[in-house]
Design a protein around this motif. Structure first.
Motif, PDB file in Angstrom:
ATOM      1  N   ILE A 111       8.779   3.248   5.088  1.00  0.00           N
ATOM      2  CA  ILE A 111       8.108   1.958   5.261  1.00  0.00           C
ATOM      3  C   ILE A 111       7.699   1.787   6.717  1.00  0.00           C
ATOM      4  O   ILE A 111       8.550   1.799   7.614  1.00  0.00           O
ATOM      5  CB  ILE A 111       9.045   0.798   4.848  1.00  0.00           C
ATOM      6  N   THR A 112       6.412   1.656   6.961  1.00  0.00           N
ATOM      7  CA  THR A 112       5.903   1.313   8.288  1.00  0.00           C
ATOM      8  C   THR A 112       5.080   0.037   8.113  1.00  0.00           C
ATOM      9  O   THR A 112       4.022   0.063   7.495  1.00  0.00           O
ATOM     10  CB  THR A 112       5.019   2.437   8.855  1.00  0.00           C
ATOM     11  N   THR A 113       5.573  -1.052   8.655  1.00  0.00           N
ATOM     12  CA  THR A 113       4.914  -2.332   8.395  1.00  0.00           C
ATOM     13  C   THR A 113       5.240  -3.326   9.496  1.00  0.00           C
ATOM     14  O   THR A 113       6.138  -3.097  10.322  1.00  0.00           O
ATOM     15  CB  THR A 113       5.342  -2.874   7.019  1.00  0.00           C
ATOM     16  N   ASP A 126       2.208  -2.707  17.210  1.00  0.00           N
ATOM     17  CA  ASP A 126       1.378  -2.453  16.035  1.00  0.00           C
ATOM     18  C   ASP A 126       1.237  -0.973  15.719  1.00  0.00           C
ATOM     19  O   ASP A 126       0.307  -0.558  15.025  1.00  0.00           O
ATOM     20  CB  ASP A 126      -0.003  -3.068  16.222  1.00  0.00           C
ATOM     21  N   ALA A 141       1.293  -5.448   3.371  1.00  0.00           N
ATOM     22  CA  ALA A 141       0.225  -6.135   4.098  1.00  0.00           C
ATOM     23  C   ALA A 141      -0.662  -6.890   3.131  1.00  0.00           C
ATOM     24  O   ALA A 141      -0.542  -6.760   1.907  1.00  0.00           O
ATOM     25  CB  ALA A 141      -0.599  -5.129   4.904  1.00  0.00           C
ATOM     26  N   ARG A 190       3.208   0.515   3.222  1.00  0.00           N
ATOM     27  CA  ARG A 190       2.952  -0.561   4.169  1.00  0.00           C
ATOM     28  C   ARG A 190       2.790  -1.865   3.406  1.00  0.00           C
ATOM     29  O   ARG A 190       2.018  -1.937   2.441  1.00  0.00           O
ATOM     30  CB  ARG A 190       1.695  -0.281   5.004  1.00  0.00           C
ATOM     31  N   GLY A 232       3.593   7.432   7.276  1.00  0.00           N
ATOM     32  CA  GLY A 232       4.407   6.411   6.635  1.00  0.00           C
ATOM     33  C   GLY A 232       3.966   6.272   5.193  1.00  0.00           C
ATOM     34  O   GLY A 232       2.764   6.282   4.897  1.00  0.00           O
ATOM     35  N   TYR A 286       0.858  -1.176   0.000  1.00  0.00           N
ATOM     36  CA  TYR A 286       0.000   0.000   0.000  1.00  0.00           C
ATOM     37  C   TYR A 286       0.900   1.234   0.000  1.00  0.00           C
ATOM     38  O   TYR A 286       1.916   1.270   0.696  1.00  0.00           O
ATOM     39  CB  TYR A 286      -0.891   0.021   1.245  1.00  0.00           C
ATOM     40  N   THR A 328      13.080   1.719   7.100  1.00  0.00           N
ATOM     41  CA  THR A 328      11.995   0.971   7.731  1.00  0.00           C
ATOM     42  C   THR A 328      11.903   1.354   9.201  1.00  0.00           C
ATOM     43  O   THR A 328      12.927   1.484   9.884  1.00  0.00           O
ATOM     44  CB  THR A 328      12.235  -0.544   7.621  1.00  0.00           C
ATOM     45  N   PHE A 375       2.749   0.646  13.662  1.00  0.00           N
ATOM     46  CA  PHE A 375       2.866   0.852  12.213  1.00  0.00           C
ATOM     47  C   PHE A 375       1.508   1.120  11.573  1.00  0.00           C
ATOM     48  O   PHE A 375       1.413   1.850  10.571  1.00  0.00           O
ATOM     49  CB  PHE A 375       3.538  -0.350  11.547  1.00  0.00           C
ATOM     50  N   ARG A 376       0.443   0.535  12.121  1.00  0.00           N
ATOM     51  CA  ARG A 376      -0.888   0.759  11.563  1.00  0.00           C
ATOM     52  C   ARG A 376      -1.273   2.227  11.657  1.00  0.00           C
ATOM     53  O   ARG A 376      -1.703   2.841  10.675  1.00  0.00           O
ATOM     54  CB  ARG A 376      -1.923  -0.101  12.314  1.00  0.00           C
ATOM     55  N   PHE A 420       0.830   4.579   9.357  1.00  0.00           N
ATOM     56  CA  PHE A 420       0.424   4.612   7.955  1.00  0.00           C
ATOM     57  C   PHE A 420      -0.942   5.265   7.795  1.00  0.00           C
ATOM     58  O   PHE A 420      -1.150   6.115   6.920  1.00  0.00           O
ATOM     59  CB  PHE A 420       0.409   3.202   7.362  1.00  0.00           C
TER      60      PHE A 420
END
Length: 461
Positions: free
Chosen positions: A225-227, A290, A306, A304, A301, A173, A279, A292-293, A296
């Motif tokens: 990148i946030t994942t 979590d 996913a 992602r 971010g 994404y 990252t 990262f959610r 983004f």
């Protein structure tokens, strides 16, 4: 948990199950060449954790194709003298915690069970699943059996579970506003994917533009990148033809695959992204695992990694325009691959071979495609969760129509969700270790873990 594990086509074809019994006047009830068979009025209950179809009725507001499916199933129940329905046993945790006891107690309330892959080895080692003859997956009805999933259940070459349908799973994404602010075309990933130039190299170059430390404090104002680390590594391995483990198709034993060049190469790439601070790790922002959610979804971010179902979470949260593309291909691949998981359907061990044949006879006819079926029905639902239709038309359609591009990693079968895998590999990439060190230090522990799983299966392979 439902969205994490279901194949979209399996859900579509089974979602209209009726509680049974007669009444349909439309549909031919099966191919004209079917040998007439009376199943003796059996009821086939399929225990699962997501739906109970006793609410399905003839008065339900159905589309034309869905009503044709409903009528066809009603007619087949009458023609072959059986009833079939999906029954929600309980939550995902309920099924996980209770299935062993239910099968050992030979509970005949359920003739089929949905089973998550990492439960399979433990229960199979106890002989809890009936073998299913290969002939049932070679019928003339055009059922889209998921043979890659079925192969994971083979012991002595014989399947002990099945799955059907394929779906787009993992990808990238991306936030169009952040790409534009970084001086890049806002739809660059779409363009690179269309030109077959969406690779690790172009992904890395783009990420370098997207990570921003405006005041040079070492604290990023925006992350490329946030994942979730595990998702990132799983996707990267699949894109480069690497894997944590393989499974011997004859013995069913897990084989260590982390000491290959492809695996090392994948870790080295992720370590490079880490070293360049492209990252984000939760410790970088003082958040929970979590975080990262939120990063983004709040537009902090740019990318992602996913699964496709995450679109339903992102759509109402992220104000910016965004898109979804395949994961970039690694240097050992000439195509984009997506990684998928899913659940099996199994038949309890205490049913006789004749009963197994009858259950599969009914199942084949229950899920066979009809002339009225539209294989792209899933698109209408997907459109509700995407901002840019290229995410569907250029990304998701490609993978759902080309199952050979899907990778079903063998590690999904590891008991305990493969926590050793995460601790030894996925987390260590982001905690300062080098690829060669990660792999070397993991070997003894990883081999011991796989040996323990294999020993558990002795006598059942």
């Amino acid at each position: 948990m439902k969205k994490l594990f279901l194949f979209s086509l399996a859900l579509i074809t089974l979602a209209l199950s009726a509680c049974g019994g007669g009444g349909g006047n439309e549909g031919d009830g099966g191919a004209a060449s079917d040998a007439e068979q009376d199943l003796g009025g059996i009821t086939i209950n399929m225990a699962n954790w997501w739906t109970d179809e006793c609410t399905a009725t003839a008065n339900r507001d159905l589309s034309i194709s869905a009503r044709a499916r409903w009528n066809d199933r009603q007619a087949m129940e009458e023609r072959y003298n059986f009833k079939m329905r999906y029954v929600r046993y309980g939550s995902w945790h309920d099924v996980r915690d209770d299935i062993q006891q239910q099968l050992l107690a030979e509970n005949r309330d359920y003739q089929m069970w949905a089973v998550f892959p990492n439960w399979f080895p433990t229960h199979h080692a106890q002989g809890l699943f009936a073998p299913i003859p290969q002939e049932h997956f070679e019928d003339e009805f055009g059922v889209e059996w998921n043979h890659s999933m079925i192969d994971l259940t083979r012991r002595d070459g014989v399947p002990h579970g099945f799955a059907h349908g394929v779906a787009m799973a993992g990808g990238v994404y991306f936030n169009m506003r952040l790409l534009e602010e970084a001086g890049l075309p806002r739809d660059l990933p779409f363009k690179l994917q269309a030109e077959n130039d969406w690779t690790w190299s172009t992904f890395t170059d783009m990420a370098r533009h997207l990570s921003v430390d405006e005041d040079s404090t070492g604290i990023m104002d925006r992350w490329a990148i946030t994942t979730f680390h595990q998702d990132f590594l799983a996707a990267a391995l699949a894109s480069n033809g690497a894997a944590y483990t393989t499974i011997d198709p004859v013995t069913g034993r897990f084989v260590n695959a982390t000491n290959t060049d492809a695996f090392r190469e994948t870790l080295e790439w992720l370590v490079q992204l880490r070293d360049e601070r492209l990252t984000m790790h939760e410790d970088d922002v003082g958040g929970e695992w979590d975080v990262f959610r939120q990063m983004f979804n709040d537009g902090q971010g740019a990318m992602r990694i996913a699964a496709n179902y995450v679109a339903g979470e992102i759509f109402p949260m992220l104000a910016d325009d965004w898109g979804f593309v395949a994961f970039p291909r690694g240097p050992r691949s000439d195509k984009h691959y997506t990684w998928i998981s899913g659940e099996f359907t199994v038949i309890p061990h205490f049913y006789t071979p004749e009963e197994v044949d009858n259950f599969m006879f009914a199942m084949q006819r229950w899920i066979r495609p009809l002339e009225e079926d539209d294989p792209d029905d899933w698109i209408f639902e997907a459109r509700e969760n995407h901002r840019d239709m290229r995410s569907i038309d250029e990304t998701m359609k490609n993978f759902t129509r080309n199952p050979e591009l899907q990778v079903i990693p063998a590690h999904i079968m590891l008991p305990g969700l493969g926590h050793s895998m995460d601790d030894l590999f996925a987390w260590n990439v982001w905690t300062g270790n080098e690829a060669s060190v990660i792999i070397e230090e993991a070997q003894l522990i990883w081999d011991a873990f796989l040996n323990d799983v294999n020993d558990m299966q002795v006598g059942r392979n």
